[in-house]
Design a protein around this motif. Sequence first.
Motif, short mmCIF file in Angstrom:
data_model
loop_
_atom_site.label_atom_id
_atom_site.label_comp_id
_atom_site.label_asym_id
_atom_site.label_seq_id
_atom_site.Cartn_x
_atom_site.Cartn_y
_atom_site.Cartn_z
N GLU A 1 1.49 -3.81 -12.06
CA GLU A 1 2.64 -3.54 -11.19
C GLU A 1 3.15 -4.90 -10.71
O GLU A 1 2.45 -5.61 -10.00
CB GLU A 1 2.23 -2.69 -9.98
CG GLU A 1 3.45 -2.29 -9.15
CD GLU A 1 3.14 -1.95 -7.70
OE1 GLU A 1 3.94 -1.24 -7.08
OE2 GLU A 1 2.13 -2.42 -7.18
N ASP B 1 -3.02 4.13 3.58
CA ASP B 1 -1.95 4.07 2.58
C ASP B 1 -2.32 5.00 1.42
O ASP B 1 -2.21 4.63 0.24
CB ASP B 1 -1.76 2.62 2.11
CG ASP B 1 -0.51 2.45 1.27
OD1 ASP B 1 0.33 3.39 1.20
OD2 ASP B 1 -0.35 1.38 0.63
N ARG C 1 -4.27 0.33 -14.13
CA ARG C 1 -2.94 -0.04 -13.64
C ARG C 1 -3.22 -0.94 -12.44
O ARG C 1 -3.89 -0.55 -11.49
CB ARG C 1 -2.17 1.23 -13.25
CG ARG C 1 -0.83 0.99 -12.57
CD ARG C 1 -1.01 0.93 -11.06
NE ARG C 1 0.28 0.91 -10.37
CZ ARG C 1 0.38 0.76 -9.06
NH1 ARG C 1 -0.70 0.62 -8.31
NH2 ARG C 1 1.55 0.75 -8.47
N PHE D 1 5.78 -4.22 4.22
CA PHE D 1 6.22 -3.05 4.99
C PHE D 1 6.95 -3.48 6.27
O PHE D 1 7.06 -2.70 7.22
CB PHE D 1 5.01 -2.19 5.38
CG PHE D 1 4.28 -1.56 4.21
CD1 PHE D 1 4.89 -1.40 2.98
CD2 PHE D 1 2.98 -1.10 4.36
CE1 PHE D 1 4.22 -0.81 1.91
CE2 PHE D 1 2.30 -0.50 3.30
CZ PHE D 1 2.92 -0.36 2.08
N PHE E 1 0.44 -5.96 3.21
CA PHE E 1 0.89 -4.58 3.36
C PHE E 1 0.51 -4.09 4.76
O PHE E 1 0.66 -4.84 5.72
CB PHE E 1 0.33 -3.72 2.21
CG PHE E 1 0.97 -4.12 0.89
CD1 PHE E 1 2.14 -3.54 0.46
CD2 PHE E 1 0.44 -5.15 0.12
CE1 PHE E 1 2.77 -3.94 -0.71
CE2 PHE E 1 1.06 -5.58 -1.05
CZ PHE E 1 2.23 -4.97 -1.47
N ARG F 1 8.58 7.15 1.02
CA ARG F 1 7.96 7.44 -0.28
C ARG F 1 7.36 8.83 -0.35
O ARG F 1 6.73 9.19 -1.34
CB ARG F 1 6.90 6.37 -0.56
CG ARG F 1 7.48 4.95 -0.52
CD ARG F 1 6.43 3.89 -0.79
NE ARG F 1 5.38 3.90 0.21
CZ ARG F 1 4.30 3.11 0.17
NH1 ARG F 1 4.14 2.28 -0.83
NH2 ARG F 1 3.39 3.16 1.12
N TYR G 1 -4.57 3.52 -1.30
CA TYR G 1 -4.33 2.13 -1.71
C TYR G 1 -5.01 1.16 -0.73
O TYR G 1 -4.74 -0.04 -0.73
CB TYR G 1 -2.84 1.84 -1.90
CG TYR G 1 -2.34 2.41 -3.21
CD1 TYR G 1 -2.42 1.68 -4.39
CD2 TYR G 1 -1.86 3.71 -3.29
CE1 TYR G 1 -2.02 2.21 -5.60
CE2 TYR G 1 -1.46 4.27 -4.50
CZ TYR G 1 -1.54 3.50 -5.65
OH TYR G 1 -1.15 4.04 -6.86
N GLN H 1 -4.89 -3.07 5.45
CA GLN H 1 -5.09 -3.56 4.08
C GLN H 1 -5.16 -5.09 4.12
O GLN H 1 -4.13 -5.77 4.11
CB GLN H 1 -3.92 -3.11 3.18
CG GLN H 1 -3.85 -1.59 3.01
CD GLN H 1 -2.52 -1.11 2.42
OE1 GLN H 1 -1.46 -1.33 3.00
NE2 GLN H 1 -2.58 -0.44 1.29
N ASP I 1 -2.48 -2.86 -9.29
CA ASP I 1 -1.59 -2.78 -8.13
C ASP I 1 -1.12 -4.18 -7.69
O ASP I 1 -1.93 -5.11 -7.60
CB ASP I 1 -2.40 -2.13 -6.99
CG ASP I 1 -1.56 -1.70 -5.81
OD1 ASP I 1 -0.69 -0.84 -6.00
OD2 ASP I 1 -1.78 -2.23 -4.70
N HIS J 1 -5.89 -6.44 -2.02
CA HIS J 1 -6.44 -6.22 -0.68
C HIS J 1 -7.52 -5.16 -0.73
O HIS J 1 -7.61 -4.41 -1.70
CB HIS J 1 -5.33 -5.77 0.28
CG HIS J 1 -4.42 -4.75 -0.33
ND1 HIS J 1 -3.22 -5.07 -0.93
CD2 HIS J 1 -4.54 -3.41 -0.48
CE1 HIS J 1 -2.64 -3.97 -1.39
NE2 HIS J 1 -3.42 -2.96 -1.14
N HIS K 1 4.92 7.13 -7.57
CA HIS K 1 4.61 7.67 -6.24
C HIS K 1 5.27 6.88 -5.12
O HIS K 1 5.02 7.17 -3.96
CB HIS K 1 3.09 7.66 -6.06
CG HIS K 1 2.55 6.26 -6.12
ND1 HIS K 1 2.57 5.52 -7.28
CD2 HIS K 1 2.05 5.46 -5.16
CE1 HIS K 1 2.08 4.31 -7.02
NE2 HIS K 1 1.76 4.24 -5.75
N ASP K 2 6.03 5.86 -5.45
CA ASP K 2 6.60 4.99 -4.43
C ASP K 2 8.10 5.17 -4.22
O ASP K 2 8.72 4.38 -3.51
CB ASP K 2 6.36 3.51 -4.78
CG ASP K 2 4.92 3.10 -4.56
OD1 ASP K 2 4.25 3.72 -3.73
OD2 ASP K 2 4.48 2.15 -5.24
C1 GLC Z 1 1.70 -0.65 -4.61
C2 GLC Z 1 1.46 0.84 -4.58
C3 GLC Z 1 1.88 1.35 -3.23
C4 GLC Z 1 1.04 0.68 -2.17
C5 GLC Z 1 1.10 -0.84 -2.29
C6 GLC Z 1 -0.01 -1.48 -1.53
O1 GLC Z 1 3.04 -0.97 -4.50
O2 GLC Z 1 2.14 1.44 -5.64
O3 GLC Z 1 1.77 2.74 -3.15
O4 GLC Z 1 1.49 1.04 -0.90
O5 GLC Z 1 0.95 -1.27 -3.62
O6 GLC Z 1 -1.24 -1.24 -2.16
#
Ligand code: GLC
Length: 535
Positions: free
Chosen positions: A251, A60, A196, A143, A162, A405, A63, A166, A198, A103, A317-318
């Motif tokens: 986030e 990812d 930041r 996802f 995710f 994305r 991530y 992960q 996640d 994760h 970035h998403d």
């Molecule tokens: C957050 C990140 C994204 C990532 C997800 C899992 O939403 O911004 O890019 O895929 O977390 O870590």
Amino acid sequence: MSNKYFENNVVYQIYPRSFKDSNGDGFGDLQGIINKLDYLKDLGVGILWLSPIYKSPDFDNGYDISDYYQIDSKYGTMEDLKLLIQEGKKRNIRIVMDLVVNHTSTEHEWFLKALKGEKEYQDFYYFRKGLNKKPPNNWQGCFTGSAWKYKEEVDLWYLHLFAEEQADLNWHNPEVMKEVKKILNYYLEMGVYGFRCDVINYIYKNSLKDGKKSLYLTGKEHYQNTQGMHDILKELRRDVFDKYDCLVVGETGMITLPTGQAFLDKELDMFFQFEVSSLDFGILPVFHKKIKPQKLINTLIKWQNGITYNTLFFENHDGHRCLNKYVDGLNYHYHGATMLATILMTLKGTPFIYQGQEIGMMDLGVLKEEEINDVAAKYVEKIIKKIPLLNIKKIRRKLVDNMNRDHSRTPMQWTSDTNAGFSKGKPWFKVNPNYLNINVEKEENDNSSVLAFYKQIIQFRKENTCLSLGDIKFDTSHKNIFKYFRTYNDKALEIIINVSSKNIKYKHATKCLLSNYKLLNENILQPYEILIKTI
Ligand code: GLC
């Protein structure tokens, strides 16, 4: 002036693999960022948030972290990070890291030990027995698909909200908290300005019971916005963050005003709510619709009035580029981009710019299946293939594209040279072919460019304290016009924005401090016209 640095500064998000490649391997890197610090200083930003640069197998794009204490070799070394912090400091630019602790990668040593049967490390994650070869519960991952994966070597399933690479950390285990505090202290001691965090509001699972069946994210009521998560954030604030002058931004998907406000009580400094960026979602995130200007205005007002401190952002970035999402960026590239920039820089909160937004970078256009890099889009493609009604090539391509994305992850467009000046090698991902028209070099030499406007309005925000610290009041009497007043001590500004691509009848004096049109008409607001006036 407030003494909180983040209230007076603009954040710039860097997606490191796509920012600037210094060694020709096709991936952006830390030296590349260092080489561009003067550009960023000149733009006027004071904080850089770097998407993950830690060691990662990259399922990812970082991530999925396999070692929190190593910089992935494609980005450089820990020494490069230290140099970036130092060089940033010289230019009054601070560095914020991404903290991904919902994760880890399944290649993290904790997970590898768990797979070897070490109970102590299995307890770092959610390993459970299945029921008759079925997963332990009915949860769906973010996802799509089941949130569980079976591992034969231990005859157990593990939870992954995710991608299957992960694995979710078990925050019920105090060892996880200890490890995360260690990571945080390590980077804060090094001189990093903050984190930041996640998907931070998903980290604490109340139970692993079956979830209420839902079209999207079955199981979410067991882990979104739990009290346990609030307790964790309070503990991190008390034991770590309060000891530093730092910025902690979360986030936080799927929240309401009260949940959001709760984060601001000794937990996070600010958080990303996604109501604005989900305005184009239909009954499911994969179905998209056009965003109506008035809806955008109303939603922004809701959050401005509803909580005490906001993040302001239109891109990360998403998602898709804001010029493709909120405005008609093909026909109104300059006016659409500068209108959105004005909203960002004049509402109350901390503005976030995503790399390339300042030059008006745009989506790539629909990609073929084999061109897609984004892991989430690949999951979505797989699911759609199983639904006969949607599995018609043209429809499938469009739906996958809605979720893809990759659009915001194309290499940064620096010049009109090969690969947009991003890399001397073969870029890891394709460059948007529009780079000949949209690139930094070209816009730096043009004082009526999107970049020139960004510089101007960031500077304007710095010079007008009422924009960072002042109160805000809205005038909602005109449809599609976003109008508000910012006041601080005896200074006041009036901001008038046509959020639509149509002329709107509106009588006004043409005298103003700032506009994105050279010729003003006292009877109308032109498409995406903005006016800032003193009152
Ligand atoms: C957050 C990140 C994204 C990532 C997800 C899992 O939403 O911004 O890019 O895929 O977390 O870590």
